[in-house]
Design an enzyme around this catalytic site. Structure first.
Site, PDB file in Angstrom:
ATOM      1  N   ASP A  61       0.899  -1.155   0.000  1.00 47.63           N
ATOM      2  CA  ASP A  61       0.000   0.000   0.000  1.00 47.63           C
ATOM      3  C   ASP A  61       0.938   1.204   0.000  1.00 47.63           C
ATOM      4  OD1 ASP A  61      -1.516   2.236   0.818  1.00 47.63           O
ATOM      5  OD2 ASP A  61      -3.003   0.912   1.738  1.00 47.63           O
ATOM      6  N   ASN A  89       2.443   5.816 -10.497  1.00 51.15           N
ATOM      7  CA  ASN A  89       1.142   5.823 -11.175  1.00 51.15           C
ATOM      8  C   ASN A  89      -0.030   5.693 -10.207  1.00 51.15           C
ATOM      9  OD1 ASN A  89      -0.803   5.111 -13.541  1.00 51.15           O
ATOM     10  ND2 ASN A  89      -0.887   3.321 -12.198  1.00 51.15           N
ATOM     11  N   TYR A 170      -8.731  16.790  -5.682  1.00 47.60           N
ATOM     12  CA  TYR A 170      -7.855  15.987  -6.549  1.00 47.60           C
ATOM     13  C   TYR A 170      -6.813  16.893  -7.213  1.00 47.60           C
ATOM     14  CZ  TYR A 170      -6.619  13.006 -10.584  1.00 47.60           C
ATOM     15  OH  TYR A 170      -5.945  12.278 -11.530  1.00 47.60           O
ATOM     16  N   LYS A 174      -2.694  16.815  -6.827  1.00 39.86           N
ATOM     17  CA  LYS A 174      -1.803  16.582  -7.979  1.00 39.86           C
ATOM     18  C   LYS A 174      -0.854  17.765  -8.181  1.00 39.86           C
ATOM     19  CE  LYS A 174      -3.016  12.490  -9.621  1.00 39.86           C
ATOM     20  NZ  LYS A 174      -2.077  11.386  -9.842  1.00 39.86           N
ATOM     21  N   VAL A 203      -8.591   9.669 -19.873  1.00 38.78           N
ATOM     22  CA  VAL A 203      -8.597   8.270 -20.302  1.00 38.78           C
ATOM     23  C   VAL A 203      -9.733   7.533 -19.600  1.00 38.78           C
ATOM     24  CG1 VAL A 203      -7.205   6.195 -20.550  1.00 38.78           C
ATOM     25  CG2 VAL A 203      -6.077   8.426 -20.461  1.00 38.78           C
TER      26      VAL A 203
HETATM   27  N1  LIG Z   1      -7.835   8.093 -16.166  1.00 39.93           N
HETATM   28  C1  LIG Z   1      -7.593   9.401 -16.373  1.00 39.93           C
HETATM   29  O1  LIG Z   1      -8.282  10.075 -17.173  1.00 39.93           O
HETATM   30  C2  LIG Z   1      -6.467  10.089 -15.664  1.00 39.93           C
HETATM   31  C3  LIG Z   1      -6.208  11.431 -15.988  1.00 39.93           C
HETATM   32  C4  LIG Z   1      -5.165  12.077 -15.348  1.00 39.93           C
HETATM   33  C5  LIG Z   1      -4.399  11.405 -14.420  1.00 39.93           C
HETATM   34  N2  LIG Z   1      -4.680  10.103 -14.112  1.00 39.93           N
HETATM   35  C6  LIG Z   1      -3.838   9.430 -13.120  1.00 39.93           C
HETATM   36  O2  LIG Z   1      -3.421   8.191 -13.637  1.00 39.93           O
HETATM   37  C7  LIG Z   1      -3.088   7.318 -12.554  1.00 39.93           C
HETATM   38  C8  LIG Z   1      -3.778   5.972 -12.776  1.00 39.93           C
HETATM   39  O3  LIG Z   1      -5.167   6.179 -12.635  1.00 39.93           O
HETATM   40  P1  LIG Z   1      -6.267   5.354 -13.429  1.00 39.93           P
HETATM   41  O4  LIG Z   1      -7.040   6.362 -14.206  1.00 39.93           O
HETATM   42  O5  LIG Z   1      -5.693   4.197 -14.114  1.00 39.93           O
HETATM   43  O6  LIG Z   1      -7.197   4.923 -12.208  1.00 39.93           O
HETATM   44  P2  LIG Z   1      -7.513   3.508 -11.551  1.00 39.93           P
HETATM   45  O7  LIG Z   1      -7.991   2.576 -12.590  1.00 39.93           O
HETATM   46  O8  LIG Z   1      -8.423   3.843 -10.416  1.00 39.93           O
HETATM   47  O9  LIG Z   1      -6.114   3.003 -11.024  1.00 39.93           O
HETATM   48  C9  LIG Z   1      -5.531   3.513  -9.854  1.00 39.93           C
HETATM   49  C10 LIG Z   1      -4.472   2.536  -9.399  1.00 39.93           C
HETATM   50  O10 LIG Z   1      -3.857   3.049  -8.200  1.00 39.93           O
HETATM   51  C11 LIG Z   1      -3.882   2.013  -7.226  1.00 39.93           C
HETATM   52  N3  LIG Z   1      -3.872   2.534  -5.865  1.00 39.93           N
HETATM   53  C12 LIG Z   1      -4.737   3.415  -5.322  1.00 39.93           C
HETATM   54  N4  LIG Z   1      -4.422   3.622  -4.034  1.00 39.93           N
HETATM   55  C13 LIG Z   1      -3.341   2.851  -3.765  1.00 39.93           C
HETATM   56  C14 LIG Z   1      -2.560   2.614  -2.613  1.00 39.93           C
HETATM   57  N5  LIG Z   1      -2.828   3.240  -1.459  1.00 39.93           N
HETATM   58  N6  LIG Z   1      -1.522   1.758  -2.695  1.00 39.93           N
HETATM   59  C15 LIG Z   1      -1.228   1.123  -3.855  1.00 39.93           C
HETATM   60  N7  LIG Z   1      -1.945   1.295  -4.988  1.00 39.93           N
HETATM   61  C16 LIG Z   1      -2.989   2.149  -4.931  1.00 39.93           C
HETATM   62  C17 LIG Z   1      -5.146   1.250  -7.517  1.00 39.93           C
HETATM   63  O11 LIG Z   1      -5.100  -0.023  -6.864  1.00 39.93           O
HETATM   64  P3  LIG Z   1      -6.394  -0.774  -6.254  1.00 39.93           P
HETATM   65  O12 LIG Z   1      -6.845  -1.738  -7.306  1.00 39.93           O
HETATM   66  O13 LIG Z   1      -5.866  -1.441  -5.033  1.00 39.93           O
HETATM   67  O14 LIG Z   1      -7.426   0.278  -5.966  1.00 39.93           O
HETATM   68  C18 LIG Z   1      -5.056   1.174  -9.022  1.00 39.93           C
HETATM   69  O15 LIG Z   1      -4.162   0.172  -9.436  1.00 39.93           O
HETATM   70  C19 LIG Z   1      -3.539   8.031 -11.286  1.00 39.93           C
HETATM   71  O16 LIG Z   1      -2.443   8.648 -10.656  1.00 39.93           O
HETATM   72  C20 LIG Z   1      -4.507   9.087 -11.814  1.00 39.93           C
HETATM   73  O17 LIG Z   1      -4.605  10.199 -10.955  1.00 39.93           O
HETATM   74  C21 LIG Z   1      -5.698   9.425 -14.704  1.00 39.93           C
END
Ligand SMILES: NC(=O)c1ccc[n+]([C@@H]2O[C@H](COP(=O)([O-])OP(=O)(O)OC[C@H]3O[C@@H](n4cnc5c(N)ncnc54)[C@H](OP(=O)(O)O)[C@@H]3O)[C@@H](O)[C@H]2O)c1
Length: 273
Positions: A61, A89, A170, A174, A203
């Protein structure tokens, strides 16, 4: 060819990083997740990934210093003591703040504080510890690149010029994460380590699939503002498209070109969409 450590590979963008990077011969990927058994099972059931011997899943974690310390020690054993890329990430997309401005969030002060603390813990404090604990491995690596997966929502100019008043907590977390990454760059640029914050674009990974019609209507307001900023914007991209774009930004960037500490989009500039 290179050794990668990536946090949050259980799903979404992290899983796609894992899939694409481990698909290239010679790469080693250490993926950090908080539920190791579930991710190991998911990979074992993934026809494409299950036979790959270059994937290593470690449990941490990211909000636990001890977990991260153990993950760094375990990574050193797997890789022989060095890594080339560290990708921060793991992240939290709040379900509390996407739909209301800060005055409305303020009507629930305890929820606001709890959510902000969680976001700061994951995006800011965790990455300070992650960078520090993995720095000895990065310093021994060849490529020496540390990437924070950030968000264009943290851009002050975008917020000010287009009155982006949603996703407040959020965005705050960031923005702080970007500063942490820039401060590490300020310290480690002299050692040849490139620190970058990169937004992957918008995304679709299912964050808003359970939104109510009322919430979606509020979200529509922000989409109108996005369209003013980027009239060509057609909607969220796929992880399959986003990951190569993000990777090309970090491949093209270098300390020598003056990119240390920069905050860039998936296009390598300030065009967030
Ligand atoms: N999707 C977008 O449009 C977008 C845009 C800008 C930035 N981002 C950034 O991209 C990154 C990936 O996000 P995503 O969109 O792919 O979202 P996501 O599908 O919710 O993935 C988030 C990941 O972070 C993990 N995580 C959360 N809290 C954690 C913790 N305490 N310890 C270890 N792992 C943890 C989650 O694991 P669990 O399965 O255990 O929850 C999951 O693998 C993030 O930093 C997000 O802010 C995303």
């Amino acid at each position: 060819m290179a050794v990668y450590v990536i946090t949050g590979v259980s799903k979404g963008l992290g899983y796609e990083f894992l899939r694409q990077i481990s698909g290239e011969p010679g790469n080693t990927v250490v993926g950090i997740v908080r539920d190791k058994a579930t991710t190991v099972k998911k990979i074992s059931e993934d026809a494409e990934l299950k036979a790959r011997t270059n994937i290593h899943i470690l449990k941490a974690d990211v909000t636990s210093y001890d977990d991260l310390k153990q993950a760094a020690a375990d990574t050193a054993k797997i890789t022989g003591g060095s890594i080339d890329y560290l990708v921060a990430n793991a992240g939290r997309v709040s379900q509390f703040d996407p739909y209301d401005p800060i005055s409305v969030l303020g009507e629930k002060p305890q929820e606001l504080e709890a959510e902000l603390n969680k976001l700061i813990s994951i995006h800011v404090t965790a990455n300070i510890h992650l960078y520090n604990l993995f720095m000895p491995l990065i310093l021994k690596g060849k490529t020496k690149k540390v990437i924070a997966i950030s968000s264009g929502l943290a851009d002050l100019d975008l917020t000010a010029n287009y009155d982006l008043d949603l996703s407040v907590l959020y965005s705050v977390s960031k923005a702080a994460m970007n500063m942490v990454t820039a401060k590490f760059s300020a310290e480690y640029k002299k050692d040849g380590v490139l620190f970058l914050s990169i937004c992957p674009g918008m995304v679709d990974v299912g964050h808003y699939s359970n939104s109510t019609p009322e919430q979606l209507a509020k979200f529509g307001g922000i989409m109108e503002k996005f369209l003013k900023f980027a009239p060509h914007f057609k909607g969220a991209d796929t992880p399959e498209n986003s990951i190569p774009a993000v990777r090309s930004v970090w491949e093209n960037a270098s300390v020598e070109k003056g990119d240390g500490g920069a905050f860039l989009s998936h296009l390598g500039n300030k065009q967030w969409l």
